[in-house]
Enzyme design. Structure first.
Site, PDB file in Angstrom:
ATOM      1  N   LYS A  32       0.857  -1.199   0.000  1.00 36.21           N
ATOM      2  CA  LYS A  32       0.000   0.000   0.000  1.00 36.21           C
ATOM      3  C   LYS A  32       0.885   1.240   0.000  1.00 36.21           C
ATOM      4  O   LYS A  32       1.720   1.418   0.889  1.00 36.21           O
ATOM      5  CB  LYS A  32      -0.914   0.024   1.225  1.00 36.21           C
ATOM      6  CG  LYS A  32      -1.923   1.176   1.147  1.00 36.21           C
ATOM      7  CD  LYS A  32      -2.754   1.299   2.399  1.00 36.21           C
ATOM      8  CE  LYS A  32      -2.104   2.150   3.449  1.00 36.21           C
ATOM      9  NZ  LYS A  32      -2.247   3.606   3.270  1.00 36.21           N
ATOM     10  N   ASP A  59      -3.405   4.291  -2.033  1.00 36.58           N
ATOM     11  CA  ASP A  59      -4.321   4.847  -1.021  1.00 36.58           C
ATOM     12  C   ASP A  59      -4.244   6.373  -1.085  1.00 36.58           C
ATOM     13  O   ASP A  59      -3.681   7.016  -0.197  1.00 36.58           O
ATOM     14  CB  ASP A  59      -3.911   4.315   0.359  1.00 36.58           C
ATOM     15  CG  ASP A  59      -4.882   4.715   1.451  1.00 36.58           C
ATOM     16  OD1 ASP A  59      -6.016   5.118   1.135  1.00 36.58           O
ATOM     17  OD2 ASP A  59      -4.494   4.616   2.631  1.00 36.58           O
ATOM     18  N   LYS A  61      -6.922   8.437  -1.319  1.00 40.55           N
ATOM     19  CA  LYS A  61      -8.079   9.041  -0.628  1.00 40.55           C
ATOM     20  C   LYS A  61      -8.571  10.282  -1.380  1.00 40.55           C
ATOM     21  O   LYS A  61      -8.658  11.391  -0.830  1.00 40.55           O
ATOM     22  CB  LYS A  61      -7.740   9.394   0.820  1.00 40.55           C
ATOM     23  CG  LYS A  61      -7.301   8.194   1.653  1.00 40.55           C
ATOM     24  CD  LYS A  61      -7.154   8.563   3.114  1.00 40.55           C
ATOM     25  CE  LYS A  61      -6.709   7.402   3.966  1.00 40.55           C
ATOM     26  NZ  LYS A  61      -5.316   7.011   3.782  1.00 40.55           N
ATOM     27  N   ASP A  64     -12.806  15.374  -3.997  1.00 42.26           N
ATOM     28  CA  ASP A  64     -12.924  16.671  -4.675  1.00 42.26           C
ATOM     29  C   ASP A  64     -14.233  16.636  -5.463  1.00 42.26           C
ATOM     30  O   ASP A  64     -15.020  15.692  -5.308  1.00 42.26           O
ATOM     31  CB  ASP A  64     -11.695  16.885  -5.581  1.00 42.26           C
ATOM     32  CG  ASP A  64     -11.344  18.365  -5.769  1.00 42.26           C
ATOM     33  OD1 ASP A  64     -12.267  19.162  -6.060  1.00 42.26           O
ATOM     34  OD2 ASP A  64     -10.164  18.718  -5.625  1.00 42.26           O
ATOM     35  N   THR A 115      -9.882   5.449  10.773  1.00 44.69           N
ATOM     36  CA  THR A 115      -9.708   4.668  11.998  1.00 44.69           C
ATOM     37  C   THR A 115      -9.041   5.465  13.125  1.00 44.69           C
ATOM     38  O   THR A 115      -8.964   5.002  14.254  1.00 44.69           O
ATOM     39  CB  THR A 115      -8.878   3.402  11.699  1.00 44.69           C
ATOM     40  OG1 THR A 115      -7.683   3.790  11.007  1.00 44.69           O
ATOM     41  CG2 THR A 115      -9.653   2.421  10.855  1.00 44.69           C
ATOM     42  N   ARG A 205       3.014   0.600  10.531  1.00 43.88           N
ATOM     43  CA  ARG A 205       4.085   0.716  11.522  1.00 43.88           C
ATOM     44  C   ARG A 205       4.435  -0.571  12.266  1.00 43.88           C
ATOM     45  O   ARG A 205       5.622  -0.782  12.565  1.00 43.88           O
ATOM     46  CB  ARG A 205       3.753   1.858  12.498  1.00 43.88           C
ATOM     47  CG  ARG A 205       3.903   3.220  11.843  1.00 43.88           C
ATOM     48  CD  ARG A 205       3.204   4.327  12.604  1.00 43.88           C
ATOM     49  NE  ARG A 205       1.750   4.201  12.493  1.00 43.88           N
ATOM     50  CZ  ARG A 205       0.880   5.082  12.990  1.00 43.88           C
ATOM     51  NH1 ARG A 205       1.321   6.140  13.645  1.00 43.88           N
ATOM     52  NH2 ARG A 205      -0.419   4.897  12.821  1.00 43.88           N
TER      53      ARG A 205
END
Ligand SMILES: O=c1ccn([C@@H]2O[C@H](COP(=O)(O)O)[C@@H](O)[C@H]2O)c(=O)[nH]1
Length: 224
Positions: A32, A59, A61, A64, A115, A205
């Site tokens: 990703k 990703d 996102k 607009d 999240t 992470r």
């Protein structure tokens, strides 16, 4: 998809991103790439990462007006990403136009509620009701717009899966039981998310910042 884990490579250096992907590629199912990487390296960077040989999830996102989002989808078409994200709160027309502009092998998936947010945050941005209600509402909208699925937390994925049987559900905010949540607020374990119907498990992470990323990827794989 055999291994549902997509490792989130959130770093600005291309050499470091490639090294991480090469290190863990036998123990994850995809890569990703998000804003941090794409703003630094654009198309060239994505093409470099594609040499690793795993599906690429962009990703980005997108959020607009419909015409602009459709244009952005056309601009990344050539990269043939497996998955691209847009924000469900951009509305139905935006999602419809994004899907229409995407390549036929690209899944377009709507981010519902990040999240990193909880019920209190939702109230502060002026949205009434719980995170659960908001995710269910936006999942319905994404489904109606003809998208392939949504991004939600592991707290909601079971309910969404029940209502959208053949949907494609991406779950970030994943931690092993002893892992630090950091900025994530709606967190579950990878195993829990998988059992509840997640199609893709996004893990950043806990792998990328581990002392030994390969050992971390292996340990996560062993739990799912
Ligand atoms: O609601 C969302 C949507 C996307 N993300 C992305 O997933 C990873 C999670 O990284 P961790 O380091 O495992 O917390 C990151 O790239 C986010 O941009 C999300 O966390 N939540």
């Amino acid at each position: 998809m055999s291994n549902p884990v997509f490792v989130a490579i959130d770093m600005p250096r291309l050499d470091a991103a490639k090294a991480l992907a090469e290190k863990v590629k036998g123990h994850v199912g995809g890569i990703k790439l998000g804003m941090e990487f794409f703003y630094a390296h654009g198309h060239h960077g994505v093409m470099e990462m594609a040499h690793v040989g795993l599906p690429i999830f962009l990703d980005l996102k997108l959020h607009d007006i419909p015409n602009t989002v459709a244009g952005a989808m056309q601009s990344i078409h050539v990269l043939e990403p497996a998955i691209v994200t847009v924000h469900a709160s951009g509305g139905r027309a935006m999602m419809e136009d994004a899907k229409a502009a995407a390549g036929e092998n690209t899944k377009v998936v709507a981010v519902t509620m990040l999240t990193s947010l909880d019920d209190n945050d939702l109230g502060r941005i002026g949205v009434a009701g719980s995170a659960h209600d908001q995710v269910m509402r936006l999942a319905d909208l994404a489904h109606a717009a003809g998208l392939d699925g949504i991004v939600c937390s592991g707290h909601e994925v079971r309910a969404v899966h029940k209502q959208w049987k053949n949907g494609f559900f991406i779950v970030p905010g994943l931690r092993l039981a002893d892992g630090s949540a950091g900025d994530q607020k709606r967190v579950v374990t990878p195993r829990q998310a998988r059992d509840d119907g997640a199609s893709v498990l996004v893990i950043g992470r806990p792998i990328a910042r581990a002392d030994d990323p390969l050992a971390a990827a292996r340990a996560i794989e062993a739990t799912i």
